[in-house]
Design a protein around this motif. Structure first.
Motif, PDB file in Angstrom:
ATOM      1  N   ALA A 109       0.624  -1.382  -0.016  1.00 12.58           N
ATOM      2  CA  ALA A 109       0.077   0.117  -0.063  1.00 12.58           C
ATOM      3  C   ALA A 109       0.866   1.245   0.056  1.00 12.58           C
ATOM      4  CB  ALA A 109      -0.786   0.091   1.130  1.00 12.58           C
ATOM      5  N   THR A 110       0.346   2.194  -0.823  1.00 12.88           N
ATOM      6  CA  THR A 110       1.220   3.558  -0.981  1.00 12.88           C
ATOM      7  C   THR A 110       0.888   4.781   0.088  1.00 12.88           C
ATOM      8  OG1 THR A 110       1.803   2.935  -3.228  1.00 12.88           O
ATOM      9  CG2 THR A 110       2.051   5.318  -2.585  1.00 12.88           C
ATOM     10  N   MET A 111       1.659   5.397   0.717  1.00 12.35           N
ATOM     11  CA  MET A 111       1.381   6.240   1.395  1.00 12.35           C
ATOM     12  C   MET A 111       2.250   7.543   1.097  1.00 12.35           C
ATOM     13  SD  MET A 111       0.498   5.099   5.359  1.00 12.35           S
ATOM     14  CE  MET A 111       1.588   3.479   5.225  1.00 12.35           C
ATOM     15  N   LEU A 112       1.828   8.631   1.237  1.00 10.53           N
ATOM     16  CA  LEU A 112       2.595   9.895   1.009  1.00 10.53           C
ATOM     17  C   LEU A 112       3.170  10.559   2.300  1.00 10.53           C
ATOM     18  CD1 LEU A 112      -0.025  11.783  -1.156  1.00 10.53           C
ATOM     19  CD2 LEU A 112       2.213  10.578  -1.927  1.00 10.53           C
ATOM     20  N   LEU A 113       4.593  10.659   2.176  1.00  6.16           N
ATOM     21  CA  LEU A 113       5.277  11.120   3.311  1.00  6.16           C
ATOM     22  C   LEU A 113       5.389  12.683   3.119  1.00  6.16           C
ATOM     23  CD1 LEU A 113       7.260  10.709   5.677  1.00  6.16           C
ATOM     24  CD2 LEU A 113       9.307  10.503   4.124  1.00  6.16           C
ATOM     25  N   PHE A 114       4.903  13.559   4.236  1.00  7.96           N
ATOM     26  CA  PHE A 114       5.107  15.019   4.235  1.00  7.96           C
ATOM     27  C   PHE A 114       5.957  15.399   5.176  1.00  7.96           C
ATOM     28  CE2 PHE A 114       0.872  14.468   2.125  1.00  7.96           C
ATOM     29  CZ  PHE A 114       0.741  15.415   1.460  1.00  7.96           C
ATOM     30  N   GLU A 115       6.976  16.164   4.650  1.00  5.88           N
ATOM     31  CA  GLU A 115       7.968  17.042   5.486  1.00  5.88           C
ATOM     32  C   GLU A 115       7.895  18.273   5.415  1.00  5.88           C
ATOM     33  OE1 GLU A 115      12.123  15.032   5.531  1.00  5.88           O
ATOM     34  OE2 GLU A 115      11.077  13.931   3.557  1.00  5.88           O
ATOM     35  N   ALA A 116       7.366  19.072   6.146  1.00  6.50           N
ATOM     36  CA  ALA A 116       6.999  20.480   6.215  1.00  6.50           C
ATOM     37  C   ALA A 116       7.858  21.665   6.901  1.00  6.50           C
ATOM     38  CB  ALA A 116       5.431  20.585   6.621  1.00  6.50           C
ATOM     39  N   SER A 117       7.866  22.598   6.379  1.00  2.97           N
ATOM     40  CA  SER A 117       8.454  23.822   7.276  1.00  2.97           C
ATOM     41  C   SER A 117       7.572  24.953   7.133  1.00  2.97           C
ATOM     42  CB  SER A 117       9.800  24.124   6.356  1.00  2.97           C
ATOM     43  OG  SER A 117      10.646  23.164   6.366  1.00  2.97           O
ATOM     44  N   PRO A 118       7.098  25.408   8.262  1.00  2.11           N
ATOM     45  CA  PRO A 118       6.131  26.626   8.150  1.00  2.11           C
ATOM     46  C   PRO A 118       6.774  27.761   7.620  1.00  2.11           C
ATOM     47  CG  PRO A 118       6.142  25.397  10.370  1.00  2.11           C
ATOM     48  CD  PRO A 118       7.335  24.948   9.483  1.00  2.11           C
ATOM     49  N   GLU A 119       5.915  28.287   6.772  1.00  5.97           N
ATOM     50  CA  GLU A 119       6.322  29.707   6.347  1.00  5.97           C
ATOM     51  C   GLU A 119       5.427  30.930   6.402  1.00  5.97           C
ATOM     52  OE1 GLU A 119       6.330  29.106   1.919  1.00  5.97           O
ATOM     53  OE2 GLU A 119       8.265  28.340   1.896  1.00  5.97           O
ATOM     54  N   ASP A 120       6.243  32.003   6.550  1.00  6.84           N
ATOM     55  CA  ASP A 120       5.219  33.299   6.861  1.00  6.84           C
ATOM     56  C   ASP A 120       5.012  34.025   5.669  1.00  6.84           C
ATOM     57  OD1 ASP A 120       4.169  35.363   8.193  1.00  6.84           O
ATOM     58  OD2 ASP A 120       5.848  36.259   8.909  1.00  6.84           O
ATOM     59  N   ILE A 121       4.015  33.803   5.092  1.00  8.47           N
ATOM     60  CA  ILE A 121       3.542  34.237   3.841  1.00  8.47           C
ATOM     61  C   ILE A 121       2.569  35.373   3.902  1.00  8.47           C
ATOM     62  CG2 ILE A 121       2.532  33.706   1.437  1.00  8.47           C
ATOM     63  CD1 ILE A 121       5.015  32.128   2.037  1.00  8.47           C
ATOM     64  N   PRO A 122       2.631  36.539   3.560  1.00 11.32           N
ATOM     65  CA  PRO A 122       1.998  37.560   3.133  1.00 11.32           C
ATOM     66  C   PRO A 122       0.372  37.149   2.850  1.00 11.32           C
ATOM     67  CG  PRO A 122       3.897  38.307   2.058  1.00 11.32           C
ATOM     68  CD  PRO A 122       3.829  36.921   2.247  1.00 11.32           C
ATOM     69  N   ALA A 123      -0.454  38.018   3.563  1.00 12.27           N
ATOM     70  CA  ALA A 123      -2.007  37.445   3.325  1.00 12.27           C
ATOM     71  C   ALA A 123      -2.403  37.602   2.061  1.00 12.27           C
ATOM     72  CB  ALA A 123      -2.868  38.455   4.245  1.00 12.27           C
ATOM     73  N   GLU A 124      -2.049  38.554   1.342  1.00 12.40           N
ATOM     74  CA  GLU A 124      -2.492  38.734  -0.257  1.00 12.40           C
ATOM     75  C   GLU A 124      -2.002  37.738  -0.767  1.00 12.40           C
ATOM     76  OE1 GLU A 124      -2.689  41.851  -3.678  1.00 12.40           O
ATOM     77  OE2 GLU A 124      -1.887  42.284  -1.883  1.00 12.40           O
ATOM     78  N   GLU A 125      -0.719  37.249  -0.807  1.00 16.79           N
ATOM     79  CA  GLU A 125      -0.275  35.950  -1.571  1.00 16.79           C
ATOM     80  C   GLU A 125      -0.933  34.757  -1.229  1.00 16.79           C
ATOM     81  OE1 GLU A 125       4.192  34.132  -2.337  1.00 16.79           O
ATOM     82  OE2 GLU A 125       3.909  35.996  -1.216  1.00 16.79           O
TER      83      GLU A 125
END
Length: 478
Positions: A109-125
């Protein structure tokens, strides 16, 4: 791809638990997260892995479903994908830059591995990115060679693997390449036929040159709207109007024909009867009765012809195969002649006798006919003229009629929609199918029947195709 067995007890789980960045597994089959390290638990606002794994994270919006499907497809062979994701734990948005790869467990069975880094993105973007991903319009960015740099989920849902190549989206690849080249210089908009996962569709396309915001290199931004229902509705309306016009013209022709044939027959039958009863010599009387009987027989033929349907004209459907048979519209010697005066036909044939014969036949209805003596010359004449209908021979030197038709259909502007009628002795089913696939609308068999030629030339020339093309383009661009 790594092998995943007992997830909570696997050695790498302990290593991931010590990382500061969020790491978790997502099962696309169940919509669950069977593993998340402490940083990921904090990201999703879950007090424990049991609480998180009990949540259903199944994709609900079409945009998210398309993104998950694309991730599964692209990571299936070891590719790693990096893209921005916004999550909403307890309704609060958290934007991350996630690196996604695929893992399989011992059962395959295939699963997706997520490795994340929080980003501070402007609200409009953030808002712009989310709006783009959930938009119904198909939006894609291509480099100068037609390779995809970005496409939103709507484009992926429509094209799947075909989204990666600009020209592959088009029913006619040459048309796609021409649009890419034109859009690299200036904005181009118009209707195009494309091939999607759902079959052939009509898309209104707006393609324009823009710089790549990452590299600064010239690119093409493509914005597509599926307008197939509107185009098909317009085509159906136009077809219904054509059918009504044909029925009216046929009725006027039958009325006129009845008068023109029965009036002289009335004189022939009447006077021959008087002569037969006038006491002429036996031989003359016998001859008069023979004329009278022949007139009566001819009148019976005329009566049957006027009363019964006068044949069927089977027009070619561009989507493939013969369309439903329609009543033939015979030329009206009185009424249709005036309306045919303005018709301009282009006849492409390498045989001079054929060209002379067809021009003479069309001239009886006031149709102006110009000619070309091979397919290549025919394409040039089509591109440079303003034709109501094109008559196309099939077997010709330099370029045959099938290839010439394909090239005319690939021309820019309304000329590409000009009705094209095959004039040919090659009328086997397989041959007719070839003409259909090339874009021909109808067929007249050789030796040419003059009534059939005039009927079909007038029908397609007076079909209102120019107005349909213009109105369709206007409504699609509205």
């Amino acid at each position: 791809m790594s092998e995943v067995s007992g997830i909570a007890d696997h050695p790498w789980a302990g290593a991931w638990d010590r990382l500061n960045r969020p790491v978790w597994l997502y099962d696309p089959r169940t919509g669950r997260k069977p593993y998340a390290n402490p940083a990921a638990l904090a990201l999703f606002g879950a007090a424990s892995l049991d609480i998180l794994s009990a949540r259903d994270f199944s994709a609900r919006s079409p945009a998210i479903k398309a993104r998950i499907r694309r991730l599964v497809d692209r990571t299936a062979h070891g590719e790693t994908v990096s893209e921005r994701w916004t999550f909403f734990p307890h309704g609060q948005p958290v934007t991350t830059q996630a690196t996604v790869s695929a893992l399989t467990d011992d059962q395959g069975a295939t699963m997706l591995l997520f490795e994340a880094s929080p980003e501070d993105i402007p609200a409009e973007e953030k808002r712009a990115a989310e709006a783009l991903r959930h938009a119904s319009a198909l939006i894609s960015l291509f480099d100068g060679d037609g390779r995809r740099l970005f496409s939103n989920p709507a484009a992926f849902r429509a094209y799947g693997d075909g989204e990666d190549d600009f020209a592959r989206r088009f029913a006619d690849r040459a048309e796609g390449l021409a649009l890419l080249a034109a859009a690299g210089r200036a904005a181009v908009a118009g209707l195009r036929v494309v091939v999607t996962r759902h079959g052939t569709r009509w898309h209104h396309m707006d393609a324009r040159p823009v710089p790549d915001p990452v590299t600064g290199r010239p690119c093409v931004l493509l914005n597509e709207q599926d307008v197939t229902p509107r185009v098909e509705a317009e085509m159906a309306r136009s077809a219904a109007e054509q059918k009504a016009t044909m029925a009216d013209a046929r009725q006027r022709f039958l009325t006129e024909m009845s008068h023109e044939l029965r009036t002289p027959l009335n004189a022939v039958i009447g006077f021959s009867g008087l002569l037969a009863e006038a006491g002429l010599a036996e031989e003359s009387t016998d001859q008069a009765w023979r004329i009278h009987a022949a007139g009566q027989s001819l009148l019976e033929v005329v009566n049957r012809m006027i009363a019964d349907p006068m044949g069927e004209a089977t027009e070619i459907d561009r989507d493939g195969g013969p369309a439903a048979a329609l009543p033939a519209t015979e030329p009206d010697p009185a009424g249709s002649h005036a309306s045919s005066m303005a018709l301009k036909a282009l006849y492409v044939d390498d045989n001079e006798s054929n060209r002379t014969l067809v021009r003479a036949m069309l001239a009886t209805m006031g149709i102006v006919c110009e000619t070309a003596d091979d397919g290549h010359a025919g394409v040039q004449a089509a591109a440079g003229g303003d034709w109501d209908v094109i008559l196309m021979d099939i077997q010709m030197p330099v370029m045959d009629g099938v290839e010439a038709t394909r090239r005319i259909r690939a021309l820019d502007g309304p000329v590409a929609a000009t009705p094209i009628i095959a004039l040919t002795a090659n009328t086997l089913d397989a041959q007719i199918q070839t003409y259909v696939e090339a874009g021909m609308d109808d067929c007249v068999a050789k030796p040419v029947n003059m009534v059939e030629l005039l009927t079909k030339t007038s029908h397609w020339g007076l079909s209102g195709w120019r107005e349909a093309v213009r109105d369709t383009a206007v409504s699609a661009g509205a």
